[in-house]
Write an enzyme that holds these catalytic residues in place. Structure first.
Site, PDB file in Angstrom:
ATOM      1  N   HIS A  45       0.837  -1.208   0.000  1.00 54.48           N
ATOM      2  CA  HIS A  45       0.000   0.000   0.000  1.00 54.48           C
ATOM      3  C   HIS A  45       0.866   1.250   0.000  1.00 54.48           C
ATOM      4  O   HIS A  45       1.619   1.490   0.940  1.00 54.48           O
ATOM      5  CB  HIS A  45      -0.907   0.008   1.236  1.00 54.48           C
ATOM      6  CG  HIS A  45      -2.011   1.011   1.178  1.00 54.48           C
ATOM      7  ND1 HIS A  45      -3.256   0.727   0.673  1.00 54.48           N
ATOM      8  CD2 HIS A  45      -2.056   2.305   1.561  1.00 54.48           C
ATOM      9  CE1 HIS A  45      -4.022   1.800   0.761  1.00 54.48           C
ATOM     10  NE2 HIS A  45      -3.310   2.781   1.303  1.00 54.48           N
ATOM     11  N   ASP A  47       0.339   5.504  -1.117  1.00 55.15           N
ATOM     12  CA  ASP A  47      -0.651   6.507  -1.515  1.00 55.15           C
ATOM     13  C   ASP A  47      -0.082   7.628  -2.378  1.00 55.15           C
ATOM     14  O   ASP A  47      -0.672   8.709  -2.442  1.00 55.15           O
ATOM     15  CB  ASP A  47      -1.300   7.118  -0.271  1.00 55.15           C
ATOM     16  CG  ASP A  47      -2.412   6.249   0.285  1.00 55.15           C
ATOM     17  OD1 ASP A  47      -3.392   6.019  -0.442  1.00 55.15           O
ATOM     18  OD2 ASP A  47      -2.298   5.799   1.436  1.00 55.15           O
ATOM     19  N   GLU A 152      -8.980   1.281  -2.497  1.00 56.02           N
ATOM     20  CA  GLU A 152      -9.173   1.418  -1.051  1.00 56.02           C
ATOM     21  C   GLU A 152     -10.556   1.976  -0.765  1.00 56.02           C
ATOM     22  O   GLU A 152     -10.762   3.181  -0.753  1.00 56.02           O
ATOM     23  CB  GLU A 152      -8.093   2.311  -0.441  1.00 56.02           C
ATOM     24  CG  GLU A 152      -8.136   2.311   1.070  1.00 56.02           C
ATOM     25  CD  GLU A 152      -6.982   3.062   1.709  1.00 56.02           C
ATOM     26  OE1 GLU A 152      -6.694   2.789   2.887  1.00 56.02           O
ATOM     27  OE2 GLU A 152      -6.375   3.913   1.037  1.00 56.02           O
ATOM     28  N   HIS A 179     -13.417   1.672   4.008  1.00 54.57           N
ATOM     29  CA  HIS A 179     -12.375   2.552   4.559  1.00 54.57           C
ATOM     30  C   HIS A 179     -12.863   2.932   5.954  1.00 54.57           C
ATOM     31  O   HIS A 179     -13.176   2.062   6.753  1.00 54.57           O
ATOM     32  CB  HIS A 179     -12.116   3.755   3.646  1.00 54.57           C
ATOM     33  CG  HIS A 179     -10.912   4.545   4.048  1.00 54.57           C
ATOM     34  ND1 HIS A 179     -10.980   5.793   4.607  1.00 54.57           N
ATOM     35  CD2 HIS A 179      -9.592   4.241   4.002  1.00 54.57           C
ATOM     36  CE1 HIS A 179      -9.766   6.232   4.888  1.00 54.57           C
ATOM     37  NE2 HIS A 179      -8.902   5.310   4.528  1.00 54.57           N
ATOM     38  N   HIS A 220      -8.948  -2.026   7.416  1.00 53.08           N
ATOM     39  CA  HIS A 220     -10.027  -1.055   7.671  1.00 53.08           C
ATOM     40  C   HIS A 220     -11.355  -1.690   8.071  1.00 53.08           C
ATOM     41  O   HIS A 220     -12.253  -0.973   8.522  1.00 53.08           O
ATOM     42  CB  HIS A 220     -10.266  -0.121   6.483  1.00 53.08           C
ATOM     43  CG  HIS A 220      -9.261   0.964   6.332  1.00 53.08           C
ATOM     44  ND1 HIS A 220      -9.179   2.042   7.169  1.00 53.08           N
ATOM     45  CD2 HIS A 220      -8.272   1.132   5.410  1.00 53.08           C
ATOM     46  CE1 HIS A 220      -8.188   2.835   6.782  1.00 53.08           C
ATOM     47  NE2 HIS A 220      -7.616   2.292   5.731  1.00 53.08           N
ATOM     48  N   HIS A 241      -2.452  -3.233   4.612  1.00 51.07           N
ATOM     49  CA  HIS A 241      -1.699  -2.320   5.488  1.00 51.07           C
ATOM     50  C   HIS A 241      -2.353  -2.298   6.873  1.00 51.07           C
ATOM     51  O   HIS A 241      -3.099  -1.412   7.217  1.00 51.07           O
ATOM     52  CB  HIS A 241      -1.568  -0.916   4.887  1.00 51.07           C
ATOM     53  CG  HIS A 241      -2.860  -0.211   4.585  1.00 51.07           C
ATOM     54  ND1 HIS A 241      -3.871  -0.757   3.834  1.00 51.07           N
ATOM     55  CD2 HIS A 241      -3.301   1.038   4.922  1.00 51.07           C
ATOM     56  CE1 HIS A 241      -4.868   0.103   3.729  1.00 51.07           C
ATOM     57  NE2 HIS A 241      -4.555   1.192   4.390  1.00 51.07           N
ATOM     58  N   ASP A 349       2.134   2.110   3.825  1.00 47.47           N
ATOM     59  CA  ASP A 349       1.255   3.286   3.815  1.00 47.47           C
ATOM     60  C   ASP A 349       2.055   4.574   3.629  1.00 47.47           C
ATOM     61  O   ASP A 349       1.681   5.633   4.147  1.00 47.47           O
ATOM     62  CB  ASP A 349       0.394   3.360   5.070  1.00 47.47           C
ATOM     63  CG  ASP A 349      -0.920   4.114   4.814  1.00 47.47           C
ATOM     64  OD1 ASP A 349      -1.102   4.636   3.699  1.00 47.47           O
ATOM     65  OD2 ASP A 349      -1.753   4.197   5.724  1.00 47.47           O
TER      66      ASP A 349
END
Length: 422
Positions: A45, A47, A152, A179, A220, A241, A349
């Protein structure tokens, strides 16, 4: 992506004062890099696509990713640091906020997929798109970074299995079912439950993901959703993650009850580096800060400036603790101890948070982490499994389930119009 969920600001970190870095293990890091020449390190993961959207107009050319960007932009990711970190396969997150309406989220997610493809096209000497385990291995052998796409937030499919199939055809190879908010078919770990896990339609989503060959990502989601998804899915699941709840008591982390099932499921928990998820003292600080923020707002209705000034004063008086590589090692070790060496991986992350553990401030930090694990007794065979072999095994298993269902027709299930259980 948790920038909007977990307030761990750079300013607050600076208030804590300097932290002494551990002396580098030069020999251990060199040994880690040699391992990663043969085994692709697969990060679950990152971003960067959202960071490009937020600050650079979704334009991969707006920043020079061929330069080390830490000082100039604050980004955690660029090509030199990916190379230094030995990253061989990267799941680029195509995150969009849970606050979006599902139709808007669907559009924005397709835009984020386009961003990943333009990012790869902008640097063909460094990146190549991958959709299978074989792709990852082939691209790694060619000296490039295999670029995979992970969604995600299940809200992006807008309750449509047809749209789910279109995302798969566009290259997405996992979906994080929720999420920060509970969706119309799955409960989140950080929101009020609605379904007690997955709704009946949510189960159909998981089944169709199995048919397609799309990994079911349980970061999540609530513990009940984890258990439901593992029950329904014929393919191993992933946590792209997440860390261990027994080490840091955050609801986003994986409880031991689920870790103990991983050997039966065959999946992988890719440990994240988010300070509030890997340090109990940082988690407690974040909780106290949130409580103080709410208290000050209630004391100063209509005066946000006074509330903000009070919170700043509180942060000066209560500096944030700082997480370290040792905290990450503790989570990796716990996942290994409970789930087994075949079920642990890495999901940093990067570029989804404002602060990271000391020693893991960018994607170049992986050799330091692997050297720390080897100093604690991990063998090269262990490191290969953690770095990439476990993730590749899960990808192959998911692909095999899809291959076994090649003759099946697409699932036409739909969410009831009233949203009630079907």
């Amino acid at each position: 992506m948790i920038r909007t969920v977990l307030l761990t600001t750079v300013a607050a970190v600076l208030m804590a004062g300097p932290v002494l870095a551990q002396a580098p293990d030069v020999a251990g890091e060199a040994r880690a890099r040699r391992i990663l020449e043969r085994t692709p390190l697969i990060d679950g993961h990152n971003d960067l696509p959202w960071a490009l959207r937020q600050s650079h107009g979704n334009d991969p050319y707006a920043v020079d990713l061929t330069a080390n960007l830490d000082a100039s932009t604050g980004l955690h990711t660029d090509i030199p640091r990916l190379r230094a970190g030995g990253v061989g396969g990267q799941f680029w997150s195509v995150y969009v906020p849970a606050s979006m309406t599902p139709p808007d989220a669907a559009v924005a997610t397709f835009e984020q997929i386009d961003t990943v493809k333009r990012l790869v096209a902008a640097h063909p000497d460094a990146f190549e798109l991958a959709t299978t385990a074989a792709d990852v291995e082939r691209i790694h052998r060619r000296g490039r970074i295999a670029s995979l796409i992970g969604m995600e937030g299940g809200y992006s499919i807008d309750d449509s299995l047809g749209l789910l199939r279109e995302f798969f055809d566009a290259g997405a190879r996992y979906i994080t079912l929720t999420h920060s908010k509970t969706t119309s078919w799955a409960d989140s770990a950080t929101d009020a439950p609605k379904w007690g896990g997955l709704s009946p339609f949510g189960e159909e989503v998981v089944k169709e993901m199995n048919r397609l060959g799309m990994m079911v990502d349980l970061s999540h989601v609530s513990e009940e959703t984890m258990l439901d998804a593992m029950r329904v899915s014929d393919a191993p699941v992933i946590f792209s993650h997440s860390s261990a709840r027994a080490v840091t008591a955050h609801p986003r982390n994986v409880p031991d009850s689920v870790l103990r099932l991983m050997s039966e499921d065959g999946g992988v928990v890719m440990v994240t580096f988010v300070p509030g998820f890997i340090s109990e003292t940082v988690r407690a600080w974040n909780s106290a800060r949130s409580a103080e923020d709410a208290r000050l707002k209630s004391l100063n209705p209509g005066d946000p400036a006074a509330a903000a000034a009070g919170l700043t004063a509180w942060q000066v008086a209560h500096p944030i603790p700082v997480a370290t590589i040792a905290d990450v090692v503790a989570h990796i070790q716990h996942v290994r101890d409970v789930a087994g060496i075949d079920h642990v991986g890495l999901g940093g992350d990067f570029d989804g948070v404002d602060a990271l553990p000391v020693g893991l401030e960018g994607v170049d930090g992986y050799p330091r982490l692997l050297a720390a694990l080897m100093a604690n007794g991990w063998t090269e065979a262990d490191i290969r499994k953690l770095a990439g072999e476990n993730a590749l095994r899960v990808m192959r298993a998911v692909e095999a389930v899809a291959e076994s269902r090649k003759g099946e027709r697409p699932n036409l299930a739909a969410l009831p119009a009233d949203g009630a259980p079907d």
